[in-house]
Design a protein around this motif. Sequence first.
Motif, short mmCIF file in Angstrom:
data_model
loop_
_atom_site.label_atom_id
_atom_site.label_comp_id
_atom_site.label_asym_id
_atom_site.label_seq_id
_atom_site.Cartn_x
_atom_site.Cartn_y
_atom_site.Cartn_z
N HIS A 128 -35.27 55.95 -36.76
CA HIS A 128 -35.80 54.82 -37.53
C HIS A 128 -37.32 54.94 -37.68
CE1 HIS A 128 -37.14 50.86 -38.67
NE2 HIS A 128 -37.65 50.66 -37.47
N ARG A 168 -41.44 57.29 -45.09
CA ARG A 168 -41.48 56.41 -46.27
C ARG A 168 -42.91 56.02 -46.58
NH1 ARG A 168 -37.01 54.25 -48.38
NH2 ARG A 168 -34.99 54.52 -47.34
N GLU A 183 -38.40 51.19 -51.87
CA GLU A 183 -37.47 50.56 -52.79
C GLU A 183 -37.09 49.17 -52.28
OE1 GLU A 183 -34.95 53.15 -50.02
OE2 GLU A 183 -36.85 53.31 -51.08
N GLU A 184 -36.43 48.40 -53.12
CA GLU A 184 -36.04 47.05 -52.75
C GLU A 184 -35.15 47.07 -51.51
OE1 GLU A 184 -33.80 43.12 -54.71
OE2 GLU A 184 -34.17 44.93 -55.91
N GLY A 185 -35.45 46.19 -50.57
CA GLY A 185 -34.64 46.08 -49.36
C GLY A 185 -35.04 47.04 -48.27
N VAL A 186 -36.12 47.79 -48.48
CA VAL A 186 -36.54 48.75 -47.46
C VAL A 186 -36.89 48.03 -46.17
CG1 VAL A 186 -38.99 48.77 -48.09
CG2 VAL A 186 -37.97 50.80 -47.07
N SER A 208 -34.91 46.66 -44.21
CA SER A 208 -33.86 45.70 -43.83
C SER A 208 -32.94 46.38 -42.83
CB SER A 208 -33.07 45.27 -45.06
OG SER A 208 -32.31 46.38 -45.57
N GLU A 239 -29.88 47.00 -43.05
CA GLU A 239 -29.01 47.93 -43.77
C GLU A 239 -29.77 49.21 -44.14
OE1 GLU A 239 -27.64 43.90 -43.88
OE2 GLU A 239 -29.53 44.74 -44.64
N SER A 240 -31.01 49.05 -44.58
CA SER A 240 -31.83 50.21 -44.93
C SER A 240 -32.12 51.05 -43.69
CB SER A 240 -33.14 49.74 -45.57
OG SER A 240 -34.03 50.82 -45.78
N ASN A 241 -32.41 50.39 -42.59
CA ASN A 241 -32.67 51.12 -41.35
C ASN A 241 -31.45 51.93 -40.92
OD1 ASN A 241 -35.22 49.98 -41.29
ND2 ASN A 241 -34.63 48.34 -39.87
N ARG A 286 -29.12 53.09 -42.83
CA ARG A 286 -28.95 54.22 -43.75
C ARG A 286 -29.91 55.36 -43.39
NH1 ARG A 286 -28.32 50.03 -47.61
NH2 ARG A 286 -30.52 50.20 -48.23
N ASP A 287 -31.14 55.01 -43.04
CA ASP A 287 -32.11 56.03 -42.66
C ASP A 287 -31.65 56.79 -41.41
OD1 ASP A 287 -33.87 55.61 -44.74
OD2 ASP A 287 -35.14 54.21 -43.61
#
Length: 227
Positions: free
Chosen positions: A57, A64, A71-74, A76, A78-80, A82-83
């Motif tokens: 993370h 980034r 991008e939108e929602g970075v 969050s 959910e974004s974490n 995904r990363d």
Amino acid sequence: MTTPADVHDVRDPELPGRLLTIERDALVPLLRARAEEDFARPAAACPGWTVRDVLAHCSAALTRVVESRFEEGVFSPESNDRDIAARAGWTNAQVVDELERGMTEAGAVIAEAGGVLDKIALGEWVHAGDVREAFGEPGAYGGAGLPYALMLLAHVTREEGRVPLHADLDDLDEPLRLGDVSGGRRPPARYIGDAATLVRLYAGRSAGGASYELAGAQVEELNIFGR
């Protein structure tokens, strides 16, 4: 412990990068010396994450920043996630390599961003403490970066208009003022204790059994990361 400079209301654009560099020089050698299985240890401060997840993370967040990918929602949950998942096939060494590059290169980008990314550097330092705590290292949220982290914490809480707080720190020569110090919102809360515990409280971490006094505010009001 003394702070490296007086804490002023004026932003120091070099401070976040300085904190990242100091932490890089402390954390990366520690990571490279650990056994592979240590990266699978649970990170108690981040429920559901392992040490490797925390590091993935952190490295992703700094990449980034360096690449200006917001991008939108970075950042969050959910974004974490995904990363972290995107790095599932990487070796631990590759994750540490990316983290080292990010901690080296992100400071200049953060400095030029005008303050909107300063909090990321503080979050990276806190996560390094999460990792040290998972490893059982002493002084998890301390070390050479602590005075700089306190300076950045003071600035971030002022910029965000957080609860005003007057901290009398056992290990700092002068009191530290945090949050909205204009005097118009409410009387300042009072903290008495050590600096590392103060950071833990502001980061939403457990005080770890440390003794401290907090009057005029609830612990939940201090959390700047919302987790």
